[in-house]
Motif scaffolding. Structure first.
Motif, PDB file in Angstrom:
ATOM      1  N   THR A  99      27.877  21.039 -36.379  1.00 56.40           N
ATOM      2  CA  THR A  99      28.471  19.907 -37.099  1.00 56.40           C
ATOM      3  C   THR A  99      27.494  18.748 -37.270  1.00 56.40           C
ATOM      4  N   ASP A 100      26.220  18.976 -36.959  1.00 55.25           N
ATOM      5  CA  ASP A 100      25.254  17.886 -36.991  1.00 55.25           C
ATOM      6  C   ASP A 100      23.933  18.379 -37.585  1.00 55.25           C
ATOM      7  N   TYR A 101      23.792  18.201 -38.890  1.00 57.97           N
ATOM      8  CA  TYR A 101      22.571  18.643 -39.585  1.00 57.97           C
ATOM      9  C   TYR A 101      21.341  17.923 -39.053  1.00 57.97           C
ATOM     10  N   ASP A 102      21.441  16.624 -38.849  1.00 53.40           N
ATOM     11  CA  ASP A 102      20.294  15.855 -38.362  1.00 53.40           C
ATOM     12  C   ASP A 102      19.827  16.358 -37.002  1.00 53.40           C
ATOM     13  N   ARG A 103      20.766  16.774 -36.175  1.00 54.71           N
ATOM     14  CA  ARG A 103      20.416  17.304 -34.855  1.00 54.71           C
ATOM     15  C   ARG A 103      19.620  18.604 -34.991  1.00 54.71           C
ATOM     16  N   ALA A 104      20.015  19.461 -35.924  1.00 48.69           N
ATOM     17  CA  ALA A 104      19.290  20.715 -36.149  1.00 48.69           C
ATOM     18  C   ALA A 104      17.852  20.434 -36.579  1.00 48.69           C
ATOM     19  N   VAL A 105      17.670  19.493 -37.485  1.00 43.91           N
ATOM     20  CA  VAL A 105      16.322  19.144 -37.954  1.00 43.91           C
ATOM     21  C   VAL A 105      15.509  18.537 -36.817  1.00 43.91           C
ATOM     22  N   GLU A 106      16.146  17.680 -36.024  1.00 44.17           N
ATOM     23  CA  GLU A 106      15.469  17.059 -34.873  1.00 44.17           C
ATOM     24  C   GLU A 106      14.996  18.121 -33.881  1.00 44.17           C
ATOM     25  N   LEU A 107      15.835  19.101 -33.618  1.00 45.30           N
ATOM     26  CA  LEU A 107      15.465  20.185 -32.702  1.00 45.30           C
ATOM     27  C   LEU A 107      14.257  20.945 -33.225  1.00 45.30           C
ATOM     28  N   TRP A 108      14.263  21.228 -34.513  1.00 48.35           N
ATOM     29  CA  TRP A 108      13.148  21.985 -35.103  1.00 48.35           C
ATOM     30  C   TRP A 108      11.844  21.199 -35.003  1.00 48.35           C
ATOM     31  N   ARG A 109      11.916  19.918 -35.296  1.00 47.32           N
ATOM     32  CA  ARG A 109      10.697  19.103 -35.265  1.00 47.32           C
ATOM     33  C   ARG A 109      10.151  18.935 -33.852  1.00 47.32           C
ATOM     34  N   ALA A 110      11.047  18.958 -32.867  1.00 48.36           N
ATOM     35  CA  ALA A 110      10.624  18.790 -31.477  1.00 48.36           C
ATOM     36  C   ALA A 110      10.282  20.120 -30.802  1.00 48.36           C
ATOM     37  N   LEU A 111      10.455  21.206 -31.517  1.00 49.44           N
ATOM     38  CA  LEU A 111      10.220  22.536 -30.949  1.00 49.44           C
ATOM     39  C   LEU A 111       8.755  22.703 -30.553  1.00 49.44           C
ATOM     40  N   PRO A 112       8.486  23.189 -29.331  1.00 47.53           N
ATOM     41  CA  PRO A 112       7.093  23.434 -28.931  1.00 47.53           C
ATOM     42  C   PRO A 112       6.401  24.353 -29.938  1.00 47.53           C
ATOM     43  N   LYS A 113       5.147  24.068 -30.215  1.00 45.69           N
ATOM     44  CA  LYS A 113       4.409  24.820 -31.231  1.00 45.69           C
ATOM     45  C   LYS A 113       4.383  26.309 -30.931  1.00 45.69           C
ATOM     46  N   ASP A 114       4.260  26.671 -29.651  1.00 47.86           N
ATOM     47  CA  ASP A 114       4.167  28.089 -29.316  1.00 47.86           C
ATOM     48  C   ASP A 114       5.496  28.817 -29.434  1.00 47.86           C
TER      49      ASP A 114
END
Length: 340
Positions: A99-114
């Motif tokens: 229910t939170d699109y911004d949260r999904a994008v935030e998670l992706w951007r903060a995802l460790p590179k590996d």
């Protein structure tokens, strides 16, 4: 008293308690015990390992994702376990962001590179975008990603998207056939997109090609739906039955398409798919009523080897097989809502 005054002894006692609590399945109490250890020895390797085990068991994906980088830095787990836990954590986090699109994008951007360079995690993120109806954004993301790495899970998602420009969507998928013409997941995706464009003959050829290479419950379900639309009820029933057998792990038996096809026949359907892809751009300019399937093959496109529907009587009604197959495949194939 001695244990209380000696941090090392206290850590050992608490870790032992936590291990026993985990063995009893008392994960909530174990998590509280581990919190006590963390206040005394926050970078203890055994503590980190137990935290990962407990957080995964509790489905506490937030805390699991937080402890993963520390586990890796401390070399407390191997690479395979790190990836497994990462997939579990971020799959759970993306699912929780429904229910939170911004949260999904935030998670992706903060995802460790590996972890970002992982097919399962990337697919989980894209499914989150789809749930928020950001389908055009998903289409662009997948198109760019597949230029660098060919991931079948992204291809499958691509085939389920519904974007504004349906012909262009299909043309892009057909272009990939030039390099991946024997990929059954791509063939199935292109079949879906052909159906979305009401190119029934083309959809049938792609579906038959996919099923000839790798029979699947999902493929036979789609094939059965197409055959019902074309008025071939007996063949549709056979297709639903074939998919049901595969979904239940009963093997193929009398399937609508034989599982072990001769190599020359498989090569033939693959050549047919590539031929369709080469003709795609020209065929779109004639996508009028005359080019719609109405009981005969699509004008201007030959069918993949004539009638590769298998023999054998239909043992179930189309409706019963379809409902049974739909129930089994629902958990692994989530429908994509159309864009507004």
């Amino acid at each position: 008293l001695a244990a209380e005054s000696d941090p090392e002894s206290q850590t050992l006692v608490l870790l032992t308690e936590a291990e026993l609590q985990v063995e009893r399945g008392d994960l909530g109490t174990a998590a509280a015990t581990l919190d006590q250890v963390a206040r005394v020895a926050p970078i203890n390797s055994r503590l980190l390992q137990l935290q990962a085990q407990v957080y995964e068991g509790l489905g506490d994906w937030e805390r699991l994702s937080a402890v993963l980088p520390v586990l890796k830095r401390r070399h407390a787990i191997d690479d395979a376990e790190y990836r497994r836990l990462g997939i579990a954590a971020y799959d759970g986090l993306f699912a929780a962001s429904e229910t939170d699109y911004d949260r999904a994008v935030e998670l992706w951007r903060a995802l460790p590179k590996d972890l970002r360079d992982n097919e399962d995690i990337t697919a989980a993120y894209l499914q989150a975008l789809v749930r928020h109806d950001h389908q055009q954004e998903t289409e662009t993301f997948i198109r760019k990603s597949l230029r660098k790495t060919w991931w079948q899970k992204l291809v499958a998602i691509y085939g389920r998207l519904e974007v504004v420009d349906k012909p262009a969507h299909l043309r892009q998928a057909e272009q990939w056939l030039h390099d991946h013409g024997e990929d059954p997941v791509l063939l199935l995706a292109v079949a879906r997109l052909s159906m979305a464009n009401e190119l029934w003959g083309k959809a049938r050829s792609y579906l038959e090609s996919s099923l000839a290479i790798a029979p699947s419950a999902e493929g036979f379900a789609l094939y059965g739906n197409l055959l019902e639309k074309l008025g071939e009820d007996q063949h549709a029933s056979e297709a639903f039955r074939s998919g049901l057998l595969i979904a239940r792990g009963a093997g193929c038996g009398h399937t609508a398409l034989p599982r072990n096809r001769p190599a020359d026949q498989i090569a033939s359907v693959v050549r047919c798919s590539r031929s369709l892809a080469r003709r795609a751009s020209g065929e779109y300019s004639h996508a009028s009523k005359k080019s719609r399937f109405s009981g005969k093959p699509l004008a201007g496109s030959s069918r993949c080897p004539a009638s590769i529907i298998g023999g054998g009587p239909a043992m179930y009604t189309s409706a019963s097989d379809r409902s049974g197959l739909a129930a089994i495949t629902a958990s692994c194939t989530k429908p994509v809502a159309p864009s507004q």
